[in-house]
Design a protein around this motif. Structure first.
Motif, mmCIF file in Angstrom:
data_model
loop_
_atom_site.group_PDB
_atom_site.id
_atom_site.type_symbol
_atom_site.label_atom_id
_atom_site.label_comp_id
_atom_site.label_asym_id
_atom_site.label_seq_id
_atom_site.Cartn_x
_atom_site.Cartn_y
_atom_site.Cartn_z
ATOM 1 N N GLY A 148 -23.569 -21.392 -8.845
ATOM 2 C CA GLY A 148 -23.001 -21.360 -10.088
ATOM 3 C C GLY A 148 -21.523 -21.013 -10.172
ATOM 4 N N LEU A 149 -21.194 -19.828 -9.494
ATOM 5 C CA LEU A 149 -19.913 -19.378 -9.531
ATOM 6 C C LEU A 149 -19.016 -20.365 -8.944
ATOM 7 C CD1 LEU A 149 -20.576 -15.738 -8.829
ATOM 8 C CD2 LEU A 149 -19.268 -16.600 -10.975
ATOM 9 N N ALA A 150 -19.552 -21.024 -7.723
ATOM 10 C CA ALA A 150 -18.654 -21.935 -6.961
ATOM 11 C C ALA A 150 -18.510 -23.328 -7.867
ATOM 12 C CB ALA A 150 -19.265 -22.206 -5.557
ATOM 13 N N VAL A 151 -19.577 -23.716 -8.520
ATOM 14 C CA VAL A 151 -19.333 -24.682 -9.490
ATOM 15 C C VAL A 151 -18.105 -24.674 -10.454
ATOM 16 C CG1 VAL A 151 -20.226 -26.322 -11.014
ATOM 17 C CG2 VAL A 151 -21.759 -25.573 -8.759
ATOM 18 N N LEU A 152 -18.328 -23.521 -11.266
ATOM 19 C CA LEU A 152 -17.448 -23.213 -12.248
ATOM 20 C C LEU A 152 -15.823 -23.080 -11.736
ATOM 21 C CD1 LEU A 152 -19.248 -20.559 -14.129
ATOM 22 C CD2 LEU A 152 -19.144 -23.070 -14.643
ATOM 23 N N ASP A 153 -15.773 -22.602 -10.501
ATOM 24 C CA ASP A 153 -14.485 -22.453 -9.825
ATOM 25 C C ASP A 153 -13.950 -24.023 -9.438
ATOM 26 O OD1 ASP A 153 -14.464 -19.795 -9.852
ATOM 27 O OD2 ASP A 153 -15.068 -19.479 -7.895
ATOM 28 N N GLY A 154 -14.856 -24.803 -8.918
ATOM 29 C CA GLY A 154 -14.539 -26.126 -8.643
ATOM 30 C C GLY A 154 -14.018 -26.898 -9.525
ATOM 31 N N LEU A 155 -14.770 -26.547 -10.843
ATOM 32 C CA LEU A 155 -14.357 -27.644 -12.220
ATOM 33 C C LEU A 155 -13.056 -27.135 -12.691
ATOM 34 C CD1 LEU A 155 -17.859 -27.375 -13.691
ATOM 35 C CD2 LEU A 155 -16.786 -29.387 -12.936
ATOM 36 N N ALA A 156 -12.537 -25.925 -12.313
ATOM 37 C CA ALA A 156 -11.147 -25.685 -12.700
ATOM 38 C C ALA A 156 -10.066 -26.171 -11.853
ATOM 39 C CB ALA A 156 -10.986 -23.958 -12.759
ATOM 40 N N ARG A 157 -10.417 -26.962 -10.763
ATOM 41 C CA ARG A 157 -9.347 -27.507 -9.612
ATOM 42 C C ARG A 157 -9.671 -29.056 -9.721
ATOM 43 N NH1 ARG A 157 -11.751 -23.233 -6.423
ATOM 44 N NH2 ARG A 157 -12.924 -24.773 -5.458
ATOM 45 N N PRO A 158 -8.402 -29.877 -9.505
ATOM 46 C CA PRO A 158 -8.393 -31.228 -9.262
ATOM 47 C C PRO A 158 -9.380 -31.459 -8.110
ATOM 48 C CG PRO A 158 -6.220 -30.320 -9.393
ATOM 49 C CD PRO A 158 -7.086 -29.153 -9.032
ATOM 50 N N GLY A 159 -10.089 -32.776 -8.345
ATOM 51 C CA GLY A 159 -10.822 -33.060 -7.227
ATOM 52 C C GLY A 159 -12.253 -33.376 -7.580
ATOM 53 N N PRO A 160 -13.212 -34.152 -6.817
ATOM 54 C CA PRO A 160 -14.595 -34.211 -7.281
ATOM 55 C C PRO A 160 -15.388 -32.668 -7.002
ATOM 56 C CG PRO A 160 -14.230 -35.396 -5.145
ATOM 57 C CD PRO A 160 -12.813 -34.716 -5.757
ATOM 58 N N VAL A 161 -16.170 -32.548 -8.014
ATOM 59 C CA VAL A 161 -17.197 -31.267 -7.842
ATOM 60 C C VAL A 161 -18.618 -31.837 -7.922
ATOM 61 C CG1 VAL A 161 -17.550 -29.156 -8.876
ATOM 62 C CG2 VAL A 161 -15.334 -30.044 -9.172
ATOM 63 N N PRO A 162 -19.385 -31.298 -6.850
ATOM 64 C CA PRO A 162 -20.907 -31.810 -7.077
ATOM 65 C C PRO A 162 -21.478 -30.645 -7.844
ATOM 66 C CG PRO A 162 -20.314 -30.966 -4.898
ATOM 67 C CD PRO A 162 -19.112 -30.995 -5.651
ATOM 68 N N LEU A 163 -22.155 -31.276 -8.953
ATOM 69 C CA LEU A 163 -23.159 -30.453 -9.881
ATOM 70 C C LEU A 163 -24.573 -30.497 -9.271
ATOM 71 C CD1 LEU A 163 -21.829 -31.318 -13.366
ATOM 72 C CD2 LEU A 163 -21.053 -29.673 -11.887
ATOM 73 N N PRO A 164 -25.109 -29.709 -8.985
ATOM 74 C CA PRO A 164 -26.462 -29.516 -8.351
ATOM 75 C C PRO A 164 -27.525 -29.984 -9.515
ATOM 76 C CG PRO A 164 -25.813 -27.314 -8.891
ATOM 77 C CD PRO A 164 -24.556 -28.195 -9.069
ATOM 78 N N ARG A 165 -28.395 -30.544 -9.105
ATOM 79 C CA ARG A 165 -29.740 -31.006 -9.844
ATOM 80 C C ARG A 165 -30.984 -30.528 -9.241
ATOM 81 N NH1 ARG A 165 -26.135 -30.972 -13.044
ATOM 82 N NH2 ARG A 165 -25.320 -32.747 -14.380
ATOM 83 N N PHE A 166 -31.664 -29.949 -10.093
ATOM 84 C CA PHE A 166 -33.139 -29.405 -9.582
ATOM 85 C C PHE A 166 -34.069 -30.443 -10.194
ATOM 86 C CE2 PHE A 166 -36.661 -26.749 -9.365
ATOM 87 C CZ PHE A 166 -36.610 -26.223 -8.249
ATOM 88 N N ASP A 167 -35.112 -30.967 -9.106
ATOM 89 C CA ASP A 167 -36.307 -31.820 -9.584
ATOM 90 C C ASP A 167 -37.294 -30.834 -9.839
ATOM 91 O OD1 ASP A 167 -38.021 -33.539 -9.425
ATOM 92 O OD2 ASP A 167 -37.559 -34.752 -7.966
#
Length: 266
Positions: A94-113
């Motif tokens: 979760g922390l890595a996703v939030l960090d990624g969303l602050a930077r340019p480039g594609p960010v993979p958002l996880p999805r739980f089945d």
């Protein structure tokens, strides 16, 4: 829902105007079935129509995989095999996703089945940086309980399977630890306050019925979904913290929307 969206959007825009921090993280907390996802999706559509770049992140999508939870169950406590409580999420992800969303480039958002009870193989890609992250979940923004509150079990699950309190102490310690780092990223907190824990069972049953309809439409078998009786047992994992949130969060959330049994704002 329109009135709720109006109030949440007004809070968000006022709060965003008061800070330059981007992405702005809006936390949305509410018991199972309270309408968090509906609110987040509706708000995201509004904001994107206004030209903002938005990502929706659900705490549920950060659940550890089934294999990871089974390992934790062997090493820490058997109840941790069941997803739900703090200690069953990948907080670092979760922390890595939030960090990624602050930077340019594609960010993979996880999805739980949830039907397969493990993380979906294909994440959703979002282009960063985004302006707003809508971070929703049943215990998003929660605070740990006092140690004295853990002494007495709150339901049959705790009395039967956690007689010594080891599971609930572990959950509380997890919430007091890395989860506070994750929740510390929240810039404003909205709470959807259920009228009480008793309604959660009915709301959760409605969710499961919706899941079955979706799976049938996709041609998937529904034998992995839960019966009403199974749901009644499942929500006991959430009961302690849900009751705690209902008692303590309304006094500190930036906006609390009190709901009736039909999820109407009262």
């Amino acid at each position: 829902m329109t009135a709720s969206l109006d109030r949440v959007e007004a809070l968000l825009r006022t709060a965003m105007a008061a800070t330059a921090r981007r992405p702005f993280v809006l936390g949305i907390c509410g018991a199972q079935g309270s309408g968090k996802s509906t609110l987040a999706d509706g708000l995201a559509a509004r904001l994107m129509a206004a030209g903002l770049r938005v990502a929706v992140l659900s705490l549920d999508d950060l659940y550890l995989t089934r294999a990871e939870r089974q390992e934790r169950a062997r090493e820490v406590h058997p109840l941790l095999a069941t997803r739900g409580v703090p200690g069953t999420h990948d907080v670092a992800l979760g922390l890595a996703v939030l960090d990624g969303l602050a930077r340019p480039g594609p960010v993979p958002l996880p999805r739980f089945d949830k039907a397969a009870d493990t993380r979906a193989a294909e994440p959703v890609l979002v282009d960063g940086p985004v302006d707003v992250v809508l971070f929703e979940g049943w215990c998003v923004g929660a605070l740990p309980q006092d140690a004295t509150a853990l002494a007495e079990p709150v339901n049959d699950l705790e009395r039967t399977h956690d007689a010594d309190g080891g599971w609930r102490r572990h959950v509380n310690a997890a919430l007091a630890g890395d989860y506070q780092r994750l929740f510390g990223r929240i810039d404003a907190l909205v709470m959807l306050a259920a009228p009480g824990f008793a309604i959660v069972r009915d709301w959760r049953i409605e969710q499961e019925e919706g899941l079955r309809r979706t799976m049938r439409a996709e041609g998937r078998p529904t034998d992995t979904t839960m019966s009403d009786e199974q749901i009644a047992g499942f929500i006991q994992f959430y009961e302690r913290l849900t009751r705690h949130i209902l008692a303590e969060m309304p006094g500190r959330a930036d906006l609390t929307l009190h709901l009736d049994e039909r999820r109407r704002v009262v």
